[in-house]
Design an enzyme around this catalytic site. Structure first.
Site, PDB file in Angstrom:
ATOM      1  N   GLU A 220     -54.988  20.474  35.217  1.00  0.00           N
ATOM      2  CA  GLU A 220     -54.913  19.860  36.546  1.00  0.00           C
ATOM      3  C   GLU A 220     -53.455  19.763  36.978  1.00  0.00           C
ATOM      4  O   GLU A 220     -52.615  19.225  36.258  1.00  0.00           O
ATOM      5  CB  GLU A 220     -55.545  18.461  36.494  1.00  0.00           C
ATOM      6  CG  GLU A 220     -55.493  17.698  37.813  1.00  0.00           C
ATOM      7  CD  GLU A 220     -56.135  16.314  37.728  1.00  0.00           C
ATOM      8  OE1 GLU A 220     -56.446  15.853  36.601  1.00  0.00           O
ATOM      9  OE2 GLU A 220     -56.304  15.685  38.783  1.00  0.00           O
ATOM     10  N   HIS A 256     -53.622  15.848  45.115  1.00  0.00           N
ATOM     11  CA  HIS A 256     -52.425  16.327  44.430  1.00  0.00           C
ATOM     12  C   HIS A 256     -51.632  17.395  45.171  1.00  0.00           C
ATOM     13  O   HIS A 256     -50.976  18.230  44.562  1.00  0.00           O
ATOM     14  CB  HIS A 256     -52.800  16.855  43.043  1.00  0.00           C
ATOM     15  CG  HIS A 256     -53.213  15.764  42.106  1.00  0.00           C
ATOM     16  ND1 HIS A 256     -53.383  15.957  40.758  1.00  0.00           N
ATOM     17  CD2 HIS A 256     -53.464  14.454  42.322  1.00  0.00           C
ATOM     18  CE1 HIS A 256     -53.748  14.827  40.185  1.00  0.00           C
ATOM     19  NE2 HIS A 256     -53.813  13.898  41.112  1.00  0.00           N
ATOM     20  N   ASP A 288     -51.398  10.154  46.615  1.00  0.00           N
ATOM     21  CA  ASP A 288     -52.541  10.300  45.717  1.00  0.00           C
ATOM     22  C   ASP A 288     -53.150   8.924  45.455  1.00  0.00           C
ATOM     23  O   ASP A 288     -53.172   8.443  44.334  1.00  0.00           O
ATOM     24  CB  ASP A 288     -52.038  10.946  44.407  1.00  0.00           C
ATOM     25  CG  ASP A 288     -53.158  11.177  43.419  1.00  0.00           C
ATOM     26  OD1 ASP A 288     -54.284  11.460  43.854  1.00  0.00           O
ATOM     27  OD2 ASP A 288     -52.899  11.089  42.209  1.00  0.00           O
TER      28      ASP A 288
HETATM   29  C1  RNT Z   1     -54.001  11.616  38.180  1.00  0.00           C
HETATM   30  C2  RNT Z   1     -55.054  12.635  37.989  1.00  0.00           C
HETATM   31  C3  RNT Z   1     -55.973  12.402  36.847  1.00  0.00           C
HETATM   32  C4  RNT Z   1     -56.399  10.961  36.682  1.00  0.00           C
HETATM   33  C5  RNT Z   1     -57.508  10.743  35.699  1.00  0.00           C
HETATM   34  C6  RNT Z   1     -57.661   9.320  35.348  1.00  0.00           C
HETATM   35  O1  RNT Z   1     -53.278  11.775  39.305  1.00  0.00           O
HETATM   36  O2  RNT Z   1     -55.779  12.784  39.167  1.00  0.00           O
HETATM   37  O3  RNT Z   1     -57.061  13.241  36.965  1.00  0.00           O
HETATM   38  O4  RNT Z   1     -56.763  10.401  37.905  1.00  0.00           O
HETATM   39  O5  RNT Z   1     -57.314  11.546  34.612  1.00  0.00           O
HETATM   40 ZN    ZN Z   2     -57.524  13.967  39.113  1.00  0.00          ZN
END
Ligand code: RNT
Ligand code: ZN
Length: 412
Positions: A220, A256, A288
């Site tokens: 991510e 994000h 965010d």
């Molecule tokens: C943080 C990310 C991540 C978290 C979770 C708790 O900006 O979005 O995915 O929100 O892992």
């Molecule tokens: Zn996330």
């Protein structure tokens, strides 16, 4: 006249089979995050939430034990239609009889209760290593120049791969394992490359020899976090290129990106190249902020991009928001129902016709039809979907929350 039959006819005139849409949606799993229930606290430490993310609000009744969190999640599940997965973070390990294992030593047994919970609800499980809210997570984790720190987190990641494999074996459903770190710098970096190289090396080490049938690893990306405003190691380009070169999934969280960027526009680009992708659906307000997902334009557009590209089986949909300022179970329910609503709405779009209008350059009629489509009797189809899933259709679901708050939450 039966309101659903009236709606069904209206959609049928556009060539849309509402019964088929309802039947299809029932098989689309949405992964529901356990962390809305307790403000991302988890059970493995007393420390503050770190990693550049933040919950705001102090609404009473937060779940503080596994039993409470699961009871709350169960309440929410009973109010949300459709197929579900349970999305668990490593910090939600459940230690019994005074035992404790640090993040690098976590084992499947620490998540046995989550497996039982998922099985009870006929749900698959997804997993997330927790690279934050820990004494070793001080700025940089997987990208740390301190080998001891970096190795600790690699070991955590490896432990999480084993737990993900266990989840998949137990539930019979592949486990999506998402790697996100808040690694970054508050101020202007002198070296942006070295941390990224270490990050890549660390994820490579975590993913050495995992079972590809059982685990779907994702990375991510993020643009910035609180306290790490100037530089994020796992940027969009990093995550995308890493995922592409390692044959794993990129995960896009719609909180994000820069505020005028939209994930709905990015999905099709990724689908041109990746067999599968993953999403965190949230609602960013100016940053965010992880507000509760609404039935708003972007959520609908995200759903439409998945459905109209026939990608319901290629896109792993998960929710990621946390609001502590209102009743948490209500927040959970609203967001999860809205994701379902958006998917149903998308399944009712006369997509082939709209695509044909675009391809033939008939933009005038395309606009007319897209606007007309917005006011079709969608609510009736939604209510029918809820009823057919055995879930309260209208706003009366909230009565159950009020009752639960009076009987359970207010006594905590
Ligand atoms: C943080 C990310 C991540 C978290 C979770 C708790 O900006 O979005 O995915 O929100 O892992
Ligand atoms: Zn996330």
């Amino acid at each position: 006249m039966n309101q659903y039959l009236y709606a069904k006819e209206k959609y049928a005139k556009l060539g849309i089979d509402t019964d088929a849409a309802i039947a299809k949606l029932k098989n689309v799993p949405v992964s529901i995050h356990c962390w809305q229930g307790d403000d991302v606290n988890g059970f493995d430490s007393e420390g503050p939430l770190t990693g550049g993310i933040q919950t705001t609000g102090n609404y009473p009744g937060r779940a503080t034990t596994p039993e409470q969190l699961m009871a709350d999640m169960e309440k929410m599940f009973s109010l949300v239609p459709g197929a579900k997965k349970v999305n668990v973070h490593a910090c939600y390990a459940i230690f019994e009889d005074g035992e404790y294992a640090d993040r690098d030593k976590l084992e499947p047994k620490h998540f046995k209760k989550w497996v039982e919970f998922a099985k009870k609800h006929n749900a698959g499980l997804d997993f997330n290593p927790t690279f934050f809210s820990h004494p070793m997570a001080n700025g940089l984790t997987l990208s740390s120049p301190d080998e001891k720190v970096r190795k600790f987190w690699v070991e955590h990641g490896r432990a999480c791969v084993r737990i993900s494999e266990y989840f998949a074996k137990e539930t019979g459903v592949p486990c999506v394992m998402n790697i996100w770190t808040g690694d970054g710098l508050k101020d202007v970096p002198a070296d942006r490359k070295a941390p990224r190289e270490r990050y890549a090396k660390s994820i490579d080490e975590i993913l050495e020899g995992y079972n590809k049938e059982l685990v779907k690893p994702c990375v991510e990306s993020k643009v910035f976090g609180i306290g790490v405003e100037s530089y994020t190691v796992g940027s969009a380009e990093f995550a995308l290129t890493y995922a592409a070169t390692r044959n794993i999934l990129p995960l896009m969280d719609n909180g994000h990106y820069h505020p005028t960027e939209v994930v709905s526009d990015k999905i099709s680009s990724l689908l041109c190249f990746f067999p599968e992708i993953a999403l965190h659906v949230t609602r960013p307000i100016r940053w965010d902020s992880d507000h509760v997902v609404l039935f708003d334009d972007e959520t609908k557009e995200i759903a439409k991009e998945i459905v109209r590209n026939d990608a319901l089986e290629r896109v792993y949909i998960a929710l990621d928001y946390f609001d502590a300022s209102i009743n948490r179970i209500s927040a959970w329910t609203v967001g999860a129902r809205n994701m379902q609503k958006a998917l149903l709405y998308a399944l009712l779009e006369p997509s082939a016709d709209f695509k044909a209008l675009q391809e033939s350059g008939n933009y005038t009629k395309l606009m007319v039809m897209q606007e007309e489509y917005k006011t079709l009797p969608f609510g009736e189809v939604w209510e029918e979907y809820c009823r057919s899933c055995g879930v309260v259709a209208g706003a009366e679901w909230f009565d159950e929350i009020v009752e639960y708050e009076a009987n359970v939450l207010s006594k905590r």
